[in-house]
Design an enzyme around this catalytic site. Structure first.
Site, PDB file in Angstrom:
ATOM      1  N   CYS A 146     -21.948   7.886 -18.300  1.00  0.00           N
ATOM      2  CA  CYS A 146     -20.566   7.734 -17.861  1.00  0.00           C
ATOM      3  C   CYS A 146     -20.226   8.993 -17.083  1.00  0.00           C
ATOM      4  CB  CYS A 146     -19.639   7.576 -19.064  1.00  0.00           C
ATOM      5  SG  CYS A 146     -17.905   7.792 -18.627  1.00  0.00           S
ATOM      6  N   TYR A 200       7.730  16.874 -28.710  1.00  0.00           N
ATOM      7  CA  TYR A 200       6.484  16.100 -28.627  1.00  0.00           C
ATOM      8  C   TYR A 200       5.330  17.090 -28.438  1.00  0.00           C
ATOM      9  CZ  TYR A 200      10.008  12.584 -27.346  1.00  0.00           C
ATOM     10  OH  TYR A 200      11.125  11.798 -27.296  1.00  0.00           O
ATOM     11  N   CYS A 204       3.091  11.345 -18.764  1.00  0.00           N
ATOM     12  CA  CYS A 204       1.858  10.648 -18.378  1.00  0.00           C
ATOM     13  C   CYS A 204       2.209   9.254 -17.862  1.00  0.00           C
ATOM     14  CB  CYS A 204       0.875  10.579 -19.545  1.00  0.00           C
ATOM     15  SG  CYS A 204       1.594   9.881 -21.020  1.00  0.00           S
ATOM     16  N   CYS A 212     -12.697   3.325 -15.109  1.00  0.00           N
ATOM     17  CA  CYS A 212     -12.250   3.911 -13.835  1.00  0.00           C
ATOM     18  C   CYS A 212     -11.767   2.803 -12.907  1.00  0.00           C
ATOM     19  CB  CYS A 212     -13.420   4.616 -13.136  1.00  0.00           C
ATOM     20  SG  CYS A 212     -14.020   6.067 -14.000  1.00  0.00           S
TER      21      CYS A 212
HETATM   22  N1  SAH Z   1       2.615  18.438 -25.742  1.00  0.00           N
HETATM   23  C1  SAH Z   1       1.364  18.084 -26.348  1.00  0.00           C
HETATM   24  C2  SAH Z   1       1.241  16.600 -26.741  1.00  0.00           C
HETATM   25  C3  SAH Z   1       1.689  15.586 -25.737  1.00  0.00           C
HETATM   26  S1  SAH Z   1       1.233  13.914 -26.114  1.00  0.00           S
HETATM   27  C4  SAH Z   1       0.203  18.507 -25.470  1.00  0.00           C
HETATM   28  O1  SAH Z   1       0.366  18.848 -24.303  1.00  0.00           O
HETATM   29  O2  SAH Z   1      -0.943  18.519 -25.965  1.00  0.00           O
HETATM   30  C5  SAH Z   1       2.642  13.285 -26.865  1.00  0.00           C
HETATM   31  C6  SAH Z   1       2.782  13.653 -28.333  1.00  0.00           C
HETATM   32  O3  SAH Z   1       4.018  13.064 -28.802  1.00  0.00           O
HETATM   33  C7  SAH Z   1       1.693  13.126 -29.253  1.00  0.00           C
HETATM   34  O4  SAH Z   1       1.158  14.211 -29.991  1.00  0.00           O
HETATM   35  C8  SAH Z   1       2.410  12.134 -30.175  1.00  0.00           C
HETATM   36  O5  SAH Z   1       1.899  12.128 -31.484  1.00  0.00           O
HETATM   37  C9  SAH Z   1       3.828  12.666 -30.156  1.00  0.00           C
HETATM   38  N2  SAH Z   1       4.918  11.723 -30.456  1.00  0.00           N
HETATM   39  C10 SAH Z   1       4.992  10.403 -30.181  1.00  0.00           C
HETATM   40  N3  SAH Z   1       6.201   9.910 -30.515  1.00  0.00           N
HETATM   41  C11 SAH Z   1       6.933  10.948 -31.015  1.00  0.00           C
HETATM   42  C12 SAH Z   1       8.252  11.078 -31.515  1.00  0.00           C
HETATM   43  N4  SAH Z   1       9.079  10.040 -31.578  1.00  0.00           N
HETATM   44  N5  SAH Z   1       8.655  12.301 -31.915  1.00  0.00           N
HETATM   45  C13 SAH Z   1       7.819  13.372 -31.861  1.00  0.00           C
HETATM   46  N6  SAH Z   1       6.552  13.298 -31.406  1.00  0.00           N
HETATM   47  C14 SAH Z   1       6.125  12.106 -30.974  1.00  0.00           C
END
Ligand code: SAH
Length: 454
Positions: A162, A315, A411, A83
């Site tokens: 924690c 993603y 993020c 943190c």
């Molecule tokens: N939308 C999801 C995950 C977001 S985190 C949720 O809200 O839970 C980002 C994700 O992107 C991860 O699962 C990671 O494995 C994936 N990732 C990373 N690089 C990537 C790429 N080049 N193409 C596709 N997915 C990817």
């Protein structure tokens, strides 16, 4: 300009905060960054580093404290790297995150017309982590320890509590530590690369009572696994899954690619809104479930679906966003690079009875080109990349696909701002809402709405 020398002790007014939560003092226009100092405070500090464009100071005394200063409730706060903002009131943390986004988009880029909303916070910003990844090591006397890393180091702090993780995690952590000591179980040493137990990973469901414990080991042979399994089952009868994950790599990556189920189910189940999800130990799943619901709610509001839209969930992880949207979309296409996550997504679609979803394993930047070649014409594209943001090819293909709307969850607002500048040629960045997924830390999550310029 006034000279600034190392080891000098000075007094000054804090006029700003960096995105790392460090106070900023300015001498003429030269900035001095002082960790743990807050805006509006008068402080005494010692210069510990002098560089051409900035210096670093160490806080010695708060002469006039800010009204935003609070006593950090965690006893490990001043040394732990977990943190960074416990010395600020929660309202101040939320305001800091909003102002960081405003600064990035209004002042450091051309989006001064974009609305930056207030950060959506938690009612009780503690004990929110549904996943803990705890390194295991030994102290100087050779006694097993489990905790989090010290700030900017890989020294493990031996912890018994924690305040940001789920309560039951610390109970499990403390018991496992004692069993490692009692049964003299081999522990991994990062310097020698020898020893067995590397990490203890604990995941808990938010709506479900599922609890998963994963022992990450440096090698397959885990003779004392049965002792730990028996002890865990006896002490925590509600644990639903115990696994071993094998990670022989010498990198900082926590999990390896191979997992073995030692007891119970191989996945944990959870629910967000009306959708149920099963999650493998290696799949990404948002770590703050109650805030995830708020994040997805905001994303779905921005998507403005009527049931007629073709949606891309890029993603997609285990498909959470796409599956959340499937009931109000015509068809959802998801892409994700981790094979176990995409398998979870496919199974989750079946589990929830959705027939209008297609999940593909691959790199978003490659699969999106294939989708374009197949003639898929999305109306809305959801984008949720990791911290490094999107690949430029991905964004260029996205522009060619020309959806009406793009909803971009991030993020890391600085890579989101960089990517927004590419989308800017065709899209208007209308609004950004920060959502506090990680209270007490400097991490900022945002959801942004881009509308096609007509
Ligand atoms: N939308 C999801 C995950 C977001 S985190 C949720 O809200 O839970 C980002 C994700 O992107 C991860 O699962 C990671 O494995 C994936 N990732 C990373 N690089 C990537 C790429 N080049 N193409 C596709 N997915 C990817």
């Amino acid at each position: 300009m006034e000279t600034i020398n190392k080891n000098e002790i000075k007094q000054g007014n804090v006029v700003d905060l960096t995105h790392e939560g460090h106070g900023v003092i300015k001498i003429d226009r030269y900035p001095i960054f002082v960790p743990n100092a807050l805006i509006g405070e008068v402080i005494k500090y010692k210069i510990i580093k002098v560089k051409k464009n900035f210096a670093i100071g160490k806080l010695l005394q708060v002469i006039k404290p800010s009204e935003q200063r609070v006593e950090p409730p965690c006893k490990y706060y001043w040394k732990c790297g977990g943190c960074q903002l416990q010395h600020m009131t929660y309202d101040a943390q939320l305001a800091m995150k909003q102002s960081q986004v405003t600064n990035l988009f209004h002042r450091k880029a051309q989006f001064s017309n974009t609305i930056i909303n207030k950060t959506i916070g938690m009612d009780h910003p503690w004990h929110y982590r549904n996943k803990s990844q705890l390194p295991i090591g030994k102290d100087r006397d050779g006694k097993a320890i489990i905790g989090y890393y010290r700030q900017r180091s890989h020294d493990i702090i031996d912890m018994d509590s924690c305040l940001i993780q789920d309560d039951v995690h610390q109970d499990i952590m403390n018991h496992v530590k004692q069993w490692i000591i009692d049964y003299d179980i081999s522990v991994y040493n990062e310097s020698t690369k020898k020893g067995l137990l590397r990490h203890l990973v604990i995941r808990t469901g938010y709506y479900s009572d599922d609890k998963m414990v994963v022992f990450v080991t440096n090698g397959k042979n885990f003779q004392q696994a049965s002792i730990l399994v028996e002890k865990l089952k006896e002490t925590f009868p509600n644990i639903t899954s115990i696994k071993q994950n094998i990670n022989k790599s010498h990198s900082n990556v926590i999990m390896g690619e191979q997992s073995v189920t030692l007891y119970g189910k191989d996945k944990i189940a959870d629910q967000l809104s009306d959708t149920t999800f099963k999650i493998s130990d290696q799949s990404f799943y948002q770590i703050n479930s109650s805030q995830t619901e708020k994040l997805y709610q905001q994303a779905i509001e921005y998507a403005q679906l009527t049931g007629e839209e073709t949606v891309l969930d890029t993603y997609c992880g285990i498909g959470t966003i796409g599956l959340y949207m499937a009931p109000v979309a015509k068809h959802v296409y998801g892409v994700e690079v981790v094979p176990s996550a995409i398998k979870d997504a496919q199974q989750n679609a079946t589990l929830n009875g959705f027939e209008n979803t297609t999940f593909v394993c691959g790199k978003a930047e490659e699969v999106i080109i294939k989708w374009k070649q197949q003639g898929i014409k999305p109306d809305v594209v959801m984008v949720d990349p990791p911290r490094k943001g999107c690949d430029e090819t991905f964004l260029q293909t996205l522009l060619k696909l020309n959806p009406k709307r793009i909803v971009y969850i991030s993020c890391n607002p600085s890579t989101q701002q960089r990517d927004a500048q590419i989308l800017d040629s065709q899209y208007e960045l209308q609004e950004i809402t920060p959502v506090d997924m990680f209270p007490q830390t400097t991490h900022v999550e945002t959801v942004a709405l881009f509308e096609r310029k007509s």
